[in-house]
Design a protein around this motif. Sequence first.
Motif, mmCIF file in Angstrom:
data_model
loop_
_atom_site.group_PDB
_atom_site.id
_atom_site.type_symbol
_atom_site.label_atom_id
_atom_site.label_comp_id
_atom_site.label_asym_id
_atom_site.label_seq_id
_atom_site.Cartn_x
_atom_site.Cartn_y
_atom_site.Cartn_z
ATOM 1 N N GLY A 171 103.205 45.264 35.122
ATOM 2 C CA GLY A 171 104.439 45.708 35.217
ATOM 3 C C GLY A 171 105.895 45.100 34.872
ATOM 4 O O GLY A 171 106.753 45.484 34.465
ATOM 5 N N LEU A 172 105.572 43.572 34.719
ATOM 6 C CA LEU A 172 106.765 42.930 34.159
ATOM 7 C C LEU A 172 106.731 43.290 32.545
ATOM 8 O O LEU A 172 107.916 43.098 31.951
ATOM 9 C CB LEU A 172 106.264 41.394 34.073
ATOM 10 C CG LEU A 172 106.260 40.696 35.520
ATOM 11 C CD1 LEU A 172 106.054 39.333 35.820
ATOM 12 C CD2 LEU A 172 107.832 41.039 36.181
ATOM 13 N N SER A 173 105.587 43.635 32.110
ATOM 14 C CA SER A 173 105.807 43.647 30.490
ATOM 15 C C SER A 173 106.684 45.059 30.426
ATOM 16 O O SER A 173 107.153 45.160 29.328
ATOM 17 C CB SER A 173 104.377 43.883 29.974
ATOM 18 O OG SER A 173 103.532 45.086 30.416
ATOM 19 N N SER B 80 104.770 50.014 25.588
ATOM 20 C CA SER B 80 105.415 50.978 26.389
ATOM 21 C C SER B 80 105.726 52.112 25.394
ATOM 22 O O SER B 80 105.090 52.194 24.348
ATOM 23 C CB SER B 80 106.874 50.137 26.582
ATOM 24 O OG SER B 80 106.635 48.990 27.380
ATOM 25 N N ALA B 81 106.545 52.905 26.066
ATOM 26 C CA ALA B 81 106.632 54.198 25.152
ATOM 27 C C ALA B 81 107.482 53.906 23.857
ATOM 28 O O ALA B 81 108.360 53.017 23.899
ATOM 29 C CB ALA B 81 107.543 55.301 26.089
ATOM 30 N N ILE C 142 109.024 40.378 22.634
ATOM 31 C CA ILE C 142 107.911 39.672 22.295
ATOM 32 C C ILE C 142 107.262 39.310 23.611
ATOM 33 O O ILE C 142 105.947 39.266 23.817
ATOM 34 C CB ILE C 142 108.342 38.363 21.651
ATOM 35 C CG1 ILE C 142 108.547 38.728 20.108
ATOM 36 C CG2 ILE C 142 107.070 37.271 21.459
ATOM 37 C CD1 ILE C 142 107.794 39.152 19.354
ATOM 38 N N ALA C 143 107.965 38.990 24.627
ATOM 39 C CA ALA C 143 107.438 38.440 25.858
ATOM 40 C C ALA C 143 106.711 39.708 26.607
ATOM 41 O O ALA C 143 105.604 39.592 27.171
ATOM 42 C CB ALA C 143 108.302 38.043 27.050
ATOM 43 N N GLY D 39 101.543 41.877 28.265
ATOM 44 C CA GLY D 39 100.479 42.870 28.087
ATOM 45 C C GLY D 39 99.180 42.531 27.743
ATOM 46 O O GLY D 39 98.260 43.001 28.490
ATOM 47 N N LEU D 40 99.533 41.622 26.877
ATOM 48 C CA LEU D 40 97.939 41.247 26.313
ATOM 49 C C LEU D 40 97.046 40.472 27.324
ATOM 50 O O LEU D 40 96.124 40.606 27.477
ATOM 51 C CB LEU D 40 98.125 40.441 24.964
ATOM 52 C CG LEU D 40 98.318 40.945 23.733
ATOM 53 C CD1 LEU D 40 98.625 39.896 22.582
ATOM 54 C CD2 LEU D 40 96.941 41.718 23.263
#
Length: 297
Positions: A231-233, A166-167, A32-33, A38-39
Amino acid sequence: RGLPPGNLSDCPNGSRWVMDVFNECAQDGRDIASVVLGLVSIFCFAAASFPQFYQACKTGIMDRALSIYFLLGWLGGDLLNLIGSFLADQLPLQVYTAVYYVLADLVMLSLYCYYKVKNRGGGFAVPINAAFVCLSLGTVSTVSFLGRGAAMVQDPVTFKGRSLLSARMDELGWKPFTRSEIIGFTIGSISSVLYLCSRVPQIYTNYKRKSTSGVSYSLFALVMLGNLLYGLSVLLKNPEPGQGEGDYVLRHLPWLVGSLGVLSLDVVISFQFLAYRRGRPSAREERDALLGEQGDS
């Protein structure tokens, strides 16, 4: 809303709103984070250009303040990101976001050419516009060609450019790279290199002028925040069941290098804003100097 068959079974205990909106499996707090970060990064990238638009109209020296190679490198990276979004058959949110990035870059480049013509008599406007037209036509042709090629490949494509998600692998465990994934990996790598290389001319331009007048720091601040959150996401996202951390990082390496590498170069530009804060000519003085040069010529 109803979900496509199989999604709930593939993602037990997953967040419904994430599955509905992004078709992404988010089963715990880390996932979720990752989605939320990313949003926020998307909003940062989307808003980054507006402060520079305002600064350009306010000072009128955008052609001297920004490096044309910085703008072209940024545009090239976003164009490849757009091509990658089509190749990867991304969700509409990612496609629309990639299109928006390219449009914002085109507006920025148009403002640069406008002030180039206004302040310098258009000495470089013709070759710049010619290069831009060729680049645009080449991009459209490439998108059409690669789009037809990707339609023939049935394997799912997991890589995304400067996007949110992400993938995602449809089968559990590790699987080798498909042809489309290799193409996407290559495009992502070139895009990251363009993002990185675009900063070097701007750093040199600031150093040569010994000034950052006409450049909006908010542009770089928002991009820095967006790259950090992106990057963190990616790093927060849990690997797929059966997928190792190393394999997960490898599949996202170009975009991690691009986002975190650009972040480090933008830190250098931030130090330039601090170093040239005092003793730099004002925007009015630079504009008057440009008008004086034009009058003398």
